[in-house]
Design a protein around this motif. Structure first.
Motif, PDB file in Angstrom:
ATOM      1  N   CYS A  25       0.802  -1.225   0.000  1.00 49.58           N
ATOM      2  CA  CYS A  25       0.000   0.000   0.000  1.00 49.58           C
ATOM      3  C   CYS A  25       0.836   1.277   0.000  1.00 49.58           C
ATOM      4  O   CYS A  25       0.314   2.361   0.242  1.00 49.58           O
ATOM      5  N   PHE A  26       2.138   1.167  -0.312  1.00 55.63           N
ATOM      6  CA  PHE A  26       2.997   2.343  -0.415  1.00 55.63           C
ATOM      7  C   PHE A  26       3.058   2.824  -1.858  1.00 55.63           C
ATOM      8  O   PHE A  26       3.132   2.022  -2.790  1.00 55.63           O
ATOM      9  N   TYR A  27       3.077   4.137  -2.005  1.00 55.45           N
ATOM     10  CA  TYR A  27       3.138   4.762  -3.324  1.00 55.45           C
ATOM     11  C   TYR A  27       4.274   5.768  -3.322  1.00 55.45           C
ATOM     12  O   TYR A  27       4.538   6.422  -2.310  1.00 55.45           O
ATOM     13  N   ILE A  35       1.158   6.269   2.027  1.00 57.40           N
ATOM     14  CA  ILE A  35       0.427   5.028   2.245  1.00 57.40           C
ATOM     15  C   ILE A  35      -1.025   5.286   1.860  1.00 57.40           C
ATOM     16  O   ILE A  35      -1.615   6.279   2.297  1.00 57.40           O
ATOM     17  N   HIS A  36      -1.614   4.387   1.073  1.00 54.00           N
ATOM     18  CA  HIS A  36      -3.036   4.533   0.769  1.00 54.00           C
ATOM     19  C   HIS A  36      -3.816   4.132   2.019  1.00 54.00           C
ATOM     20  O   HIS A  36      -3.791   2.962   2.419  1.00 54.00           O
ATOM     21  N   ASN A  70      -1.899  11.616   2.216  1.00 53.46           N
ATOM     22  CA  ASN A  70      -1.559  10.264   1.779  1.00 53.46           C
ATOM     23  C   ASN A  70      -2.594   9.729   0.794  1.00 53.46           C
ATOM     24  O   ASN A  70      -2.250   9.120  -0.215  1.00 53.46           O
ATOM     25  N   ARG A  71      -3.868   9.966   1.064  1.00 53.51           N
ATOM     26  CA  ARG A  71      -4.926   9.501   0.164  1.00 53.51           C
ATOM     27  C   ARG A  71      -4.783  10.153  -1.214  1.00 53.51           C
ATOM     28  O   ARG A  71      -4.819   9.480  -2.240  1.00 53.51           O
ATOM     29  N   SER A  74      -1.536   8.878  -3.063  1.00 49.98           N
ATOM     30  CA  SER A  74      -1.534   7.442  -3.357  1.00 49.98           C
ATOM     31  C   SER A  74      -2.420   7.137  -4.560  1.00 49.98           C
ATOM     32  O   SER A  74      -2.238   6.123  -5.227  1.00 49.98           O
ATOM     33  N   VAL A  79       2.688   2.440  -7.303  1.00 44.74           N
ATOM     34  CA  VAL A  79       2.986   1.612  -6.144  1.00 44.74           C
ATOM     35  C   VAL A  79       4.481   1.289  -6.120  1.00 44.74           C
ATOM     36  O   VAL A  79       5.124   1.201  -7.180  1.00 44.74           O
TER      37      VAL A  79
END
Length: 112
Positions: A25-27, A35-36, A70-71, A74, A79
């Motif tokens: 979940c890291f971008y 992180i998403h 983060n949202r 992401s 990714v």
């Protein structure tokens, strides 16, 4: 609860955290990670891996802006699941104040 990447990652971009994440979940941005928050499963294995102490639970005070940060990114960046070298000067910038205003780039990273 979710975990988020905060300001201290900017201009450092240590990627130790991405290799331990069980859900990828890291971008990756040009000079930071996010992180998403909807993909994070709250396992917490990434938090102790961050040399810059930039990964924090969203239950800490004043984390709302970082959850949204983060949202947002992401959903725009690729990714990242493979550890890479930190950015040049990462050790010197670790803990520096005002990194969001000074260094943040909206450009995506390479991912991978």
């Amino acid at each position: 609860m979710t975990y988020v990447v905060t300001e201290n990652c900017i201009a450092c971009k240590y990627t130790d955290c991405v290799e331990v994440c069980p859900v990828d979940c890291f971008y990756e941005g040009e000079n930071t990670l996010v992180i998403h928050p909807d993909e994070c499963i709250d396992c917490g294995v990434c938090e102790p891996e961050c040399p810059a102490d930039a990964i924090r639970p969203d239950t800490e005070p004043d984390m709302e802006k970082w959850v949204e940060f983060n949202r947002k990114y992401s959903e725009l960046w690729p990714v990242i699941i493979t550890k890479k070298d930190p950015l040049p000067g990462a050790e010197e910038r670790d803990g520096e104040e005002g990194k969001l205003e000074k260094y943040f780039s909206e450009a995506p990273g390479e991912g991978g």
